[in-house]
Write a protein that holds these residues in place. Structure first.
Motif, PDB file in Angstrom:
ATOM      1  N   GLU A  11       0.847  -1.178   0.000  1.00 37.46           N
ATOM      2  CA  GLU A  11       0.000   0.000   0.000  1.00 37.46           C
ATOM      3  C   GLU A  11       0.890   1.239   0.000  1.00 37.46           C
ATOM      4  OE1 GLU A  11      -3.326   0.224  -0.192  1.00 37.46           O
ATOM      5  OE2 GLU A  11      -3.363  -1.949  -0.473  1.00 37.46           O
ATOM      6  N   SER A  12       0.508   2.261  -0.731  1.00 43.35           N
ATOM      7  CA  SER A  12       1.333   3.460  -0.820  1.00 43.35           C
ATOM      8  C   SER A  12       0.489   4.630  -1.292  1.00 43.35           C
ATOM      9  CB  SER A  12       2.497   3.232  -1.794  1.00 43.35           C
ATOM     10  OG  SER A  12       3.119   4.447  -2.140  1.00 43.35           O
ATOM     11  N   VAL A  13       0.637   5.759  -0.614  1.00 40.74           N
ATOM     12  CA  VAL A  13      -0.072   6.956  -1.069  1.00 40.74           C
ATOM     13  C   VAL A  13       0.472   7.406  -2.417  1.00 40.74           C
ATOM     14  CG1 VAL A  13      -0.682   7.712   1.251  1.00 40.74           C
ATOM     15  CG2 VAL A  13       1.482   8.463   0.263  1.00 40.74           C
ATOM     16  N   LEU A  14       1.732   7.104  -2.701  1.00 40.56           N
ATOM     17  CA  LEU A  14       2.297   7.439  -4.003  1.00 40.56           C
ATOM     18  C   LEU A  14       1.583   6.679  -5.115  1.00 40.56           C
ATOM     19  CD1 LEU A  14       6.086   7.357  -3.065  1.00 40.56           C
ATOM     20  CD2 LEU A  14       4.777   9.402  -3.669  1.00 40.56           C
ATOM     21  N   LEU A  15       1.340   5.387  -4.897  1.00 43.11           N
ATOM     22  CA  LEU A  15       0.629   4.592  -5.891  1.00 43.11           C
ATOM     23  C   LEU A  15      -0.832   5.014  -5.993  1.00 43.11           C
ATOM     24  CD1 LEU A  15       2.022   0.978  -5.348  1.00 43.11           C
ATOM     25  CD2 LEU A  15       2.670   2.640  -7.092  1.00 43.11           C
ATOM     26  N   ASP A  16      -1.428   5.356  -4.857  1.00 43.89           N
ATOM     27  CA  ASP A  16      -2.820   5.818  -4.892  1.00 43.89           C
ATOM     28  C   ASP A  16      -2.950   7.070  -5.750  1.00 43.89           C
ATOM     29  OD1 ASP A  16      -3.521   3.757  -3.190  1.00 43.89           O
ATOM     30  OD2 ASP A  16      -3.498   5.002  -1.382  1.00 43.89           O
ATOM     31  N   ALA A  17      -2.019   8.010  -5.565  1.00 41.77           N
ATOM     32  CA  ALA A  17      -2.069   9.254  -6.336  1.00 41.77           C
ATOM     33  C   ALA A  17      -1.806   8.986  -7.819  1.00 41.77           C
ATOM     34  CB  ALA A  17      -1.048  10.242  -5.782  1.00 41.77           C
ATOM     35  N   TYR A  18      -0.853   8.108  -8.107  1.00 44.27           N
ATOM     36  CA  TYR A  18      -0.553   7.753  -9.499  1.00 44.27           C
ATOM     37  C   TYR A  18      -1.756   7.097 -10.169  1.00 44.27           C
ATOM     38  CZ  TYR A  18       1.237   4.653 -13.185  1.00 44.27           C
ATOM     39  OH  TYR A  18       1.416   3.954 -14.357  1.00 44.27           O
ATOM     40  N   ALA A  19      -2.400   6.152  -9.465  1.00 47.65           N
ATOM     41  CA  ALA A  19      -3.557   5.463 -10.027  1.00 47.65           C
ATOM     42  C   ALA A  19      -4.706   6.428 -10.281  1.00 47.65           C
ATOM     43  CB  ALA A  19      -3.996   4.339  -9.088  1.00 47.65           C
ATOM     44  N   ALA A  20      -4.930   7.345  -9.341  1.00 45.21           N
ATOM     45  CA  ALA A  20      -6.010   8.322  -9.508  1.00 45.21           C
ATOM     46  C   ALA A  20      -5.718   9.246 -10.680  1.00 45.21           C
ATOM     47  CB  ALA A  20      -6.185   9.121  -8.223  1.00 45.21           C
ATOM     48  N   ARG A  21      -4.474   9.663 -10.784  1.00 47.43           N
ATOM     49  CA  ARG A  21      -4.099  10.581 -11.866  1.00 47.43           C
ATOM     50  C   ARG A  21      -4.287   9.935 -13.229  1.00 47.43           C
ATOM     51  NH1 ARG A  21      -0.045  11.390 -15.348  1.00 47.43           N
ATOM     52  NH2 ARG A  21       0.583  13.517 -15.852  1.00 47.43           N
ATOM     53  N   ASP A  22      -3.884   8.677 -13.367  1.00 48.99           N
ATOM     54  CA  ASP A  22      -3.899   8.015 -14.668  1.00 48.99           C
ATOM     55  C   ASP A  22      -5.175   7.223 -14.931  1.00 48.99           C
ATOM     56  OD1 ASP A  22      -1.406   9.066 -15.070  1.00 48.99           O
ATOM     57  OD2 ASP A  22      -0.510   7.199 -15.770  1.00 48.99           O
ATOM     58  N   GLY A  23      -6.133   7.247 -14.003  1.00 43.95           N
ATOM     59  CA  GLY A  23      -7.349   6.480 -14.208  1.00 43.95           C
ATOM     60  C   GLY A  23      -7.075   4.994 -14.299  1.00 43.95           C
ATOM     61  N   LEU A  24      -6.255   4.491 -13.383  1.00 41.55           N
ATOM     62  CA  LEU A  24      -5.711   3.142 -13.457  1.00 41.55           C
ATOM     63  C   LEU A  24      -6.148   2.332 -12.235  1.00 41.55           C
ATOM     64  CD1 LEU A  24      -3.629   1.303 -14.996  1.00 41.55           C
ATOM     65  CD2 LEU A  24      -1.896   2.243 -13.460  1.00 41.55           C
ATOM     66  N   THR A  25      -6.494   1.084 -12.466  1.00 41.40           N
ATOM     67  CA  THR A  25      -6.765   0.152 -11.382  1.00 41.40           C
ATOM     68  C   THR A  25      -5.503  -0.650 -11.104  1.00 41.40           C
ATOM     69  OG1 THR A  25      -9.066  -0.053 -12.092  1.00 41.40           O
ATOM     70  CG2 THR A  25      -8.216  -1.756 -10.611  1.00 41.40           C
ATOM     71  N   ILE A  26      -5.015  -0.604  -9.859  1.00 32.73           N
ATOM     72  CA  ILE A  26      -3.831  -1.379  -9.481  1.00 32.73           C
ATOM     73  C   ILE A  26      -4.272  -2.458  -8.497  1.00 32.73           C
ATOM     74  CG2 ILE A  26      -1.486  -1.334  -8.584  1.00 32.73           C
ATOM     75  CD1 ILE A  26      -1.301   1.590  -9.230  1.00 32.73           C
ATOM     76  N   GLU A  27      -4.137  -3.716  -8.907  1.00 34.09           N
ATOM     77  CA  GLU A  27      -4.607  -4.837  -8.103  1.00 34.09           C
ATOM     78  C   GLU A  27      -3.536  -5.290  -7.116  1.00 34.09           C
ATOM     79  OE1 GLU A  27      -6.398  -7.934 -10.581  1.00 34.09           O
ATOM     80  OE2 GLU A  27      -6.329  -6.517 -12.265  1.00 34.09           O
ATOM     81  N   PRO A  28      -3.933  -5.646  -5.896  1.00 37.59           N
ATOM     82  CA  PRO A  28      -2.946  -6.104  -4.911  1.00 37.59           C
ATOM     83  C   PRO A  28      -2.566  -7.573  -5.102  1.00 37.59           C
ATOM     84  CG  PRO A  28      -5.124  -6.067  -3.933  1.00 37.59           C
ATOM     85  CD  PRO A  28      -5.280  -5.519  -5.326  1.00 37.59           C
ATOM     86  N   VAL A  29      -1.300  -7.868  -4.884  1.00 36.09           N
ATOM     87  CA  VAL A  29      -0.837  -9.255  -4.812  1.00 36.09           C
ATOM     88  C   VAL A  29       0.008  -9.387  -3.554  1.00 36.09           C
ATOM     89  CG1 VAL A  29      -0.888  -9.788  -7.276  1.00 36.09           C
ATOM     90  CG2 VAL A  29       1.142  -8.696  -6.312  1.00 36.09           C
ATOM     91  N   THR A  30       0.129 -10.589  -3.059  1.00 34.03           N
ATOM     92  CA  THR A  30       0.878 -10.816  -1.825  1.00 34.03           C
ATOM     93  C   THR A  30       2.370 -10.637  -2.032  1.00 34.03           C
ATOM     94  OG1 THR A  30      -0.808 -12.384  -1.093  1.00 34.03           O
ATOM     95  CG2 THR A  30       1.312 -12.471   0.030  1.00 34.03           C
ATOM     96  N   SER A  31       2.851 -11.086  -3.179  1.00 30.32           N
ATOM     97  CA  SER A  31       4.284 -11.055  -3.490  1.00 30.32           C
ATOM     98  C   SER A  31       4.456 -10.893  -4.993  1.00 30.32           C
ATOM     99  CB  SER A  31       4.935 -12.367  -3.015  1.00 30.32           C
ATOM    100  OG  SER A  31       6.205 -12.551  -3.601  1.00 30.32           O
ATOM    101  N   TRP A  32       5.601 -10.332  -5.393  1.00 27.12           N
ATOM    102  CA  TRP A  32       5.897 -10.246  -6.819  1.00 27.12           C
ATOM    103  C   TRP A  32       5.999 -11.633  -7.441  1.00 27.12           C
ATOM    104  CZ3 TRP A  32       4.516  -5.809  -8.238  1.00 27.12           C
ATOM    105  CH2 TRP A  32       4.850  -4.645  -7.536  1.00 27.12           C
ATOM    106  N   ASP A  33       6.280 -12.641  -6.609  1.00 26.37           N
ATOM    107  CA  ASP A  33       6.344 -14.011  -7.116  1.00 26.37           C
ATOM    108  C   ASP A  33       4.991 -14.515  -7.589  1.00 26.37           C
ATOM    109  OD1 ASP A  33       9.049 -14.129  -6.537  1.00 26.37           O
ATOM    110  OD2 ASP A  33       8.763 -15.049  -4.566  1.00 26.37           O
ATOM    111  N   ASP A  34       3.911 -13.818  -7.214  1.00 26.23           N
ATOM    112  CA  ASP A  34       2.574 -14.218  -7.657  1.00 26.23           C
ATOM    113  C   ASP A  34       2.345 -13.913  -9.137  1.00 26.23           C
ATOM    114  OD1 ASP A  34       2.062 -14.988  -5.069  1.00 26.23           O
ATOM    115  OD2 ASP A  34       0.931 -13.183  -4.551  1.00 26.23           O
ATOM    116  N   LEU A  35       3.165 -13.051  -9.698  1.00 22.65           N
ATOM    117  CA  LEU A  35       2.991 -12.691 -11.106  1.00 22.65           C
ATOM    118  C   LEU A  35       3.609 -13.771 -11.990  1.00 22.65           C
ATOM    119  CD1 LEU A  35       3.711  -8.857 -11.015  1.00 22.65           C
ATOM    120  CD2 LEU A  35       1.559 -10.084 -10.678  1.00 22.65           C
ATOM    121  N   PRO A  36       3.059 -13.956 -13.189  1.00 18.55           N
ATOM    122  CA  PRO A  36       3.532 -15.057 -14.042  1.00 18.55           C
ATOM    123  C   PRO A  36       4.973 -14.859 -14.500  1.00 18.55           C
ATOM    124  CG  PRO A  36       1.994 -13.646 -15.236  1.00 18.55           C
ATOM    125  CD  PRO A  36       1.938 -13.217 -13.809  1.00 18.55           C
ATOM    126  N   THR A  37       5.745 -15.916 -14.438  1.00 16.82           N
ATOM    127  CA  THR A  37       7.129 -15.873 -14.899  1.00 16.82           C
ATOM    128  C   THR A  37       7.163 -15.540 -16.391  1.00 16.82           C
ATOM    129  OG1 THR A  37       7.793 -17.517 -13.267  1.00 16.82           O
ATOM    130  CG2 THR A  37       9.251 -17.209 -15.160  1.00 16.82           C
TER     131      THR A  37
END
Length: 266
Positions: free
Chosen positions: A119-145
């Protein structure tokens, strides 16, 4: 010289700092298309974030997204070019993202979707500015190789961004500072210039019939390959130095100035 394409950056070029498309530039691009030209957006934004501006321009055809990692027809959803960080490059990038200072936060893009670990206020502001949905994951390892198109680090200041960029010289990664506080990590050899070169070849359009317009260093690679390179007045000094011509300010209709300029050359 006749130009068939205008390839335009969004933020700071076609879209002002209040995130509104400049009406004079929008009208000029409409006239350019009525006269048979094609408009291509070239942006660091994702599909979700770029789509409203694409729709406002009533475009069809390809857009260069994620600073060249993707080329997608936003009218159909067809992905024409999709570059991903290699498995080994992603290992280095994910370690960097896990070791950021408190004044920075990371986001990773997998195709058209964005993910965050912290969680980060920096990411919140970036997402709001760009009209972007940022989904949470537990770890970067959760993303596909082998599935990450690009990662970004959003920083609290340009000084923090400089420090992050200094640590981001990683094998298999192209690092760029697209805004003073944005550090982007892309697959090696990926930028707006390589994407534009690929797209022009794919569409059989000679690059010398392409006019490119932008305001930041991430636009310089497309300046290097386009027949006409136009920088926005007040943009980054390096972008202005690399351009063929410097046009007006974004909020005064920089892209409209490009349309007028190439009309005068015809």
């Amino acid at each position: 010289m006749s130009y068939r394409w205008i390839v335009t950056d969004l933020d700071g070029t076609l879209v002002d700092r209040s995130l509104r498309m400049v009406p004079r530039s929008r009208a000029a691009l409409h006239r350019f298309r009525q006269d048979g030209g094609q408009v291509v957006i070239a942006t660091g934004r994702s599909r979700e974030s770029a789509a409203p501006y694409y729709a406002e321009l009533e475009l069809t055809g390809p857009a260069i997204l994620l600073n060249g990692a993707q080329v997608c027809d936003l009218s159909t959803g067809e992905v024409l070019l999709d570059r991903r960080l290699s498995t080994s490059a992603w290992v280095g990038v994910s370690r960097l993202l896990d070791d950021l200072p408190e004044e920075a936060a990371g986001v990773a893009f997998v195709g058209g979707r964005a993910y965050r670990v912290a969680e980060s206020v920096l990411l919140d502001a970036y997402a709001a500015r760009d009209g972007l949905t940022i989904e949470p994951v537990t770890s970067w390892d959760d993303l596909p190789t082998g599935g990450v198109s690009k990662a970004m680090v959003i920083c609290a200041s340009s000084m923090v961004a400089g420090g992050v960029a200094g640590r981001a010289a990683l094998p298999g990664v192209t690092t760029l500072v697209s805004e003073p506080t944005y550090v982007e990590l892309l697959p090696a050899g990926t930028d707006k210039g390589t994407a534009l070169t690929w797209l022009a070849r794919h569409c059989q359009v000679p690059l010398d019939e392409v006019a490119a317009v932008g305001d930041n260093p991430n636009d310089i690679p497309m300046f290097a390959v386009a027949g006409l390179a136009a920088a926005v007045y007040g943009g980054h000094p390096d972008a202005c130095a690399a351009a063929t011509v410097v046009v007006g300010r974004c909020d005064e209709g920089a892209v409209a100035d490009v349309v007028s300029h190439i009309g005068a050359l015809a």
